[in-house]
Design a protein around this motif. Structure first.
Motif, PDB file in Angstrom:
ATOM      1  N   ARG A  66       3.550   0.777  -3.203  1.00 15.51           N
ATOM      2  CA  ARG A  66       3.333   1.695  -2.079  1.00 15.51           C
ATOM      3  C   ARG A  66       2.316   1.063  -1.133  1.00 15.51           C
ATOM      4  O   ARG A  66       1.177   0.801  -1.514  1.00 15.51           O
ATOM      5  N   ALA A  67       2.733   0.798   0.088  1.00 15.21           N
ATOM      6  CA  ALA A  67       1.907   0.054   1.036  1.00 15.21           C
ATOM      7  C   ALA A  67       1.475   0.917   2.208  1.00 15.21           C
ATOM      8  O   ALA A  67       2.116   1.920   2.556  1.00 15.21           O
ATOM      9  N   MET A  68       0.355   0.501   2.823  1.00 14.82           N
ATOM     10  CA  MET A  68      -0.129   1.129   4.053  1.00 14.82           C
ATOM     11  C   MET A  68      -0.436   0.034   5.069  1.00 14.82           C
ATOM     12  O   MET A  68      -1.026  -0.991   4.716  1.00 14.82           O
ATOM     13  N   ILE A  69      -0.047   0.249   6.321  1.00 16.57           N
ATOM     14  CA  ILE A  69      -0.324  -0.678   7.409  1.00 16.57           C
ATOM     15  C   ILE A  69      -1.415  -0.066   8.286  1.00 16.57           C
ATOM     16  O   ILE A  69      -1.282   1.066   8.753  1.00 16.57           O
ATOM     17  N   ASP A 105      11.292  -3.728  -3.413  1.00 14.77           N
ATOM     18  CA  ASP A 105      10.200  -3.324  -4.304  1.00 14.77           C
ATOM     19  C   ASP A 105       8.966  -2.833  -3.562  1.00 14.77           C
ATOM     20  O   ASP A 105       7.926  -2.583  -4.171  1.00 14.77           O
ATOM     21  N   ILE A 106       9.059  -2.725  -2.234  1.00 16.69           N
ATOM     22  CA  ILE A 106       7.921  -2.273  -1.420  1.00 16.69           C
ATOM     23  C   ILE A 106       8.355  -1.106  -0.549  1.00 16.69           C
ATOM     24  O   ILE A 106       9.437  -1.128   0.038  1.00 16.69           O
ATOM     25  N   GLU A 107       7.491  -0.115  -0.441  1.00 17.84           N
ATOM     26  CA  GLU A 107       7.740   1.013   0.453  1.00 17.84           C
ATOM     27  C   GLU A 107       6.470   1.296   1.251  1.00 17.84           C
ATOM     28  O   GLU A 107       5.402   1.486   0.672  1.00 17.84           O
ATOM     29  N   VAL A 108       6.588   1.299   2.565  1.00 20.27           N
ATOM     30  CA  VAL A 108       5.457   1.672   3.418  1.00 20.27           C
ATOM     31  C   VAL A 108       5.396   3.195   3.458  1.00 20.27           C
ATOM     32  O   VAL A 108       6.288   3.845   4.002  1.00 20.27           O
ATOM     33  N   VAL A 109       4.344   3.751   2.869  1.00 18.05           N
ATOM     34  CA  VAL A 109       4.233   5.211   2.770  1.00 18.05           C
ATOM     35  C   VAL A 109       3.226   5.779   3.761  1.00 18.05           C
ATOM     36  O   VAL A 109       3.123   7.005   3.895  1.00 18.05           O
ATOM     37  N   ALA A 110       2.479   4.895   4.452  1.00 17.20           N
ATOM     38  CA  ALA A 110       1.489   5.386   5.417  1.00 17.20           C
ATOM     39  C   ALA A 110       1.185   4.319   6.444  1.00 17.20           C
ATOM     40  O   ALA A 110       1.269   3.124   6.162  1.00 17.20           O
ATOM     41  N   ILE A 162      -1.876   4.778  -2.469  1.00 17.71           N
ATOM     42  CA  ILE A 162      -1.601   3.477  -1.844  1.00 17.71           C
ATOM     43  C   ILE A 162      -1.931   2.365  -2.827  1.00 17.71           C
ATOM     44  O   ILE A 162      -3.033   2.324  -3.389  1.00 17.71           O
ATOM     45  N   ASP A 163      -0.974   1.471  -3.041  1.00 10.54           N
ATOM     46  CA  ASP A 163      -1.223   0.323  -3.918  1.00 10.54           C
ATOM     47  C   ASP A 163      -1.858  -0.835  -3.153  1.00 10.54           C
ATOM     48  O   ASP A 163      -2.802  -1.468  -3.634  1.00 10.54           O
ATOM     49  N   VAL A 164      -1.324  -1.134  -1.973  1.00  7.64           N
ATOM     50  CA  VAL A 164      -1.805  -2.258  -1.166  1.00  7.64           C
ATOM     51  C   VAL A 164      -1.913  -1.822   0.296  1.00  7.64           C
ATOM     52  O   VAL A 164      -0.955  -1.272   0.849  1.00  7.64           O
ATOM     53  N   ALA A 165      -3.069  -2.067   0.900  1.00  8.17           N
ATOM     54  CA  ALA A 165      -3.266  -1.783   2.324  1.00  8.17           C
ATOM     55  C   ALA A 165      -3.429  -3.096   3.076  1.00  8.17           C
ATOM     56  O   ALA A 165      -4.225  -3.949   2.677  1.00  8.17           O
ATOM     57  N   LEU A 166      -2.668  -3.265   4.130  1.00  5.97           N
ATOM     58  CA  LEU A 166      -2.812  -4.413   5.027  1.00  5.97           C
ATOM     59  C   LEU A 166      -3.609  -3.946   6.226  1.00  5.97           C
ATOM     60  O   LEU A 166      -3.159  -3.064   6.964  1.00  5.97           O
ATOM     61  N   ILE A 167      -4.801  -4.516   6.412  1.00  2.00           N
ATOM     62  CA  ILE A 167      -5.764  -3.971   7.368  1.00  2.00           C
ATOM     63  C   ILE A 167      -6.175  -5.014   8.403  1.00  2.00           C
ATOM     64  O   ILE A 167      -6.563  -6.135   8.054  1.00  2.00           O
ATOM     65  N   ASP A 168      -6.123  -4.621   9.666  1.00  2.00           N
ATOM     66  CA  ASP A 168      -6.607  -5.463  10.755  1.00  2.00           C
ATOM     67  C   ASP A 168      -8.139  -5.466  10.735  1.00  2.00           C
ATOM     68  O   ASP A 168      -8.776  -4.636  10.078  1.00  2.00           O
ATOM     69  N   VAL A 169      -8.751  -6.393  11.462  1.00  2.00           N
ATOM     70  CA  VAL A 169     -10.212  -6.469  11.502  1.00  2.00           C
ATOM     71  C   VAL A 169     -10.761  -5.631  12.644  1.00  2.00           C
ATOM     72  O   VAL A 169     -11.500  -4.669  12.430  1.00  2.00           O
ATOM     73  N   LEU A 173       5.500  -4.953  10.836  1.00  5.49           N
ATOM     74  CA  LEU A 173       5.139  -5.072   9.421  1.00  5.49           C
ATOM     75  C   LEU A 173       5.859  -4.025   8.574  1.00  5.49           C
ATOM     76  O   LEU A 173       6.274  -4.305   7.446  1.00  5.49           O
ATOM     77  N   THR A 174       6.002  -2.826   9.110  1.00  8.83           N
ATOM     78  CA  THR A 174       6.704  -1.775   8.373  1.00  8.83           C
ATOM     79  C   THR A 174       8.154  -2.174   8.129  1.00  8.83           C
ATOM     80  O   THR A 174       8.679  -2.023   7.011  1.00  8.83           O
ATOM     81  N   ASP A 175       8.828  -2.687   9.161  1.00  5.24           N
ATOM     82  CA  ASP A 175      10.221  -3.135   9.003  1.00  5.24           C
ATOM     83  C   ASP A 175      10.304  -4.254   7.969  1.00  5.24           C
ATOM     84  O   ASP A 175      11.204  -4.261   7.118  1.00  5.24           O
ATOM     85  N   LEU A 176       9.370  -5.201   8.036  1.00  6.37           N
ATOM     86  CA  LEU A 176       9.387  -6.324   7.104  1.00  6.37           C
ATOM     87  C   LEU A 176       9.221  -5.846   5.667  1.00  6.37           C
ATOM     88  O   LEU A 176      10.002  -6.210   4.780  1.00  6.37           O
ATOM     89  N   LEU A 177       8.190  -5.042   5.426  1.00  3.69           N
ATOM     90  CA  LEU A 177       7.901  -4.608   4.062  1.00  3.69           C
ATOM     91  C   LEU A 177       8.991  -3.700   3.507  1.00  3.69           C
ATOM     92  O   LEU A 177       9.351  -3.798   2.329  1.00  3.69           O
ATOM     93  N   ASN A 178       9.518  -2.824   4.348  1.00  2.00           N
ATOM     94  CA  ASN A 178      10.561  -1.904   3.877  1.00  2.00           C
ATOM     95  C   ASN A 178      11.875  -2.604   3.561  1.00  2.00           C
ATOM     96  O   ASN A 178      12.734  -2.039   2.870  1.00  2.00           O
ATOM     97  N   ASN A 179      12.054  -3.819   4.062  1.00  2.00           N
ATOM     98  CA  ASN A 179      13.252  -4.592   3.732  1.00  2.00           C
ATOM     99  C   ASN A 179      13.183  -5.191   2.338  1.00  2.00           C
ATOM    100  O   ASN A 179      14.185  -5.678   1.821  1.00  2.00           O
ATOM    101  N   ASP A 180      11.982  -5.188   1.736  1.00  2.00           N
ATOM    102  CA  ASP A 180      11.825  -5.641   0.351  1.00  2.00           C
ATOM    103  C   ASP A 180      12.135  -4.452  -0.561  1.00  2.00           C
ATOM    104  O   ASP A 180      11.499  -3.403  -0.439  1.00  2.00           O
TER     105      ASP A 180
END
Length: 216
Positions: A3-6, A26-31, A48-55, A17-24
């Motif tokens: 479960r991922a968050m962007i 085993d990954i679902e963007v939930v937030a 959330i399992d993994v968050a991809l965060i900008d600076v 990033l949401t389109d990319l991750l959701n195409n895998d």
């Protein structure tokens, strides 16, 4: 399912990033979140399992958000996204507890690999940028080096070998192959290293190893 968050203030980046991750499969963007404060709210509301965060973001930047996300009851793993002109901020993020970082021009396949690796408990340091970023901005001074060396003395010679490779950004599988060990044995060594060094993740262990001069 991971479960991922962007977290990014750029809507196009979030969309891509949401389109990319959701195409895998085993990954679902939930937030999605537009800044650090929004990310904390979303992480508290969703698992959330993994968050991809900008600076750099409005209201609260990614670096400030990291320790607050870490303090949640079920904290996510964190991957920082950046560009080369934000090198200094990347070191601050890693020191704050991020599990890795990616450059925004990273190959899409590597972004997916990073999410899988970090979700599994490994770190993801961009192979060419990791040394450049840490060496440039992690200026080792004598007191810091002395403290790091003292902490590393509690490790066995084999654990030091594992730590040295970990500091280069090697995965558990890489370390197992290079040291002729089982991957399960490497995992046990890494767990012991993190406990002995009193750090929360592999990235912080790598920084300490560099402080101590364990790696060039």
């Amino acid at each position: 399912m991971i479960r991922a968050m962007i977290v990014d203030d750029d809507a196009l980046v979030r969309l891509g990033l949401t389109d990319l991750l959701n195409n895998d499969p085993d990954i679902e963007v939930v937030a999605q979140a537009t800044d650090g404060l929004h990310a904390i709210e979303q992480a508290a509301a969703h698992h959330i399992d993994v968050a991809l965060i900008d600076v750099r973001m409005p209201r609260m930047d990614g670096i400030t958000a990291i320790p607050r996300l870490r303090a949640l009851p079920n904290p996510p793993k964190i991957i920082v996204l950046t560009t080369f002109d934000l090198d200094a901020y990347v070191y601050d993020a890693l020191a704050a507890g991020a599990d890795g970082f990616l450059l925004k021009d990273t190959d899409p396949a590597e972004i997916l690999r990073a999410v899988h690796l970090v979700a599994a408990g490994s770190a993801m340091l961009h192979p060419t940028a990791a040394r450049r970023l840490i060496d440039r901005y992690h200026h080792t001074n004598r007191p810091r080096a002395t403290r790091a060396q003292t902490r590393i003395t509690s490790l066995t010679p084999r654990e030091k070998d594992v730590l040295a490779l970990l500091a280069e950004g090697a995965t558990n599988a890489d370390i197992a192959q290079r040291l002729g060990m089982r991957e399960s044995t490497v995992k046990a060594h890494v767990s012991r290293i993190l406990t002995a060094l009193d750090v929360t993740n592999r990235v912080q262990a790598a920084l300490l190893a560099r402080d101590a001069g364990l790696t060039p």
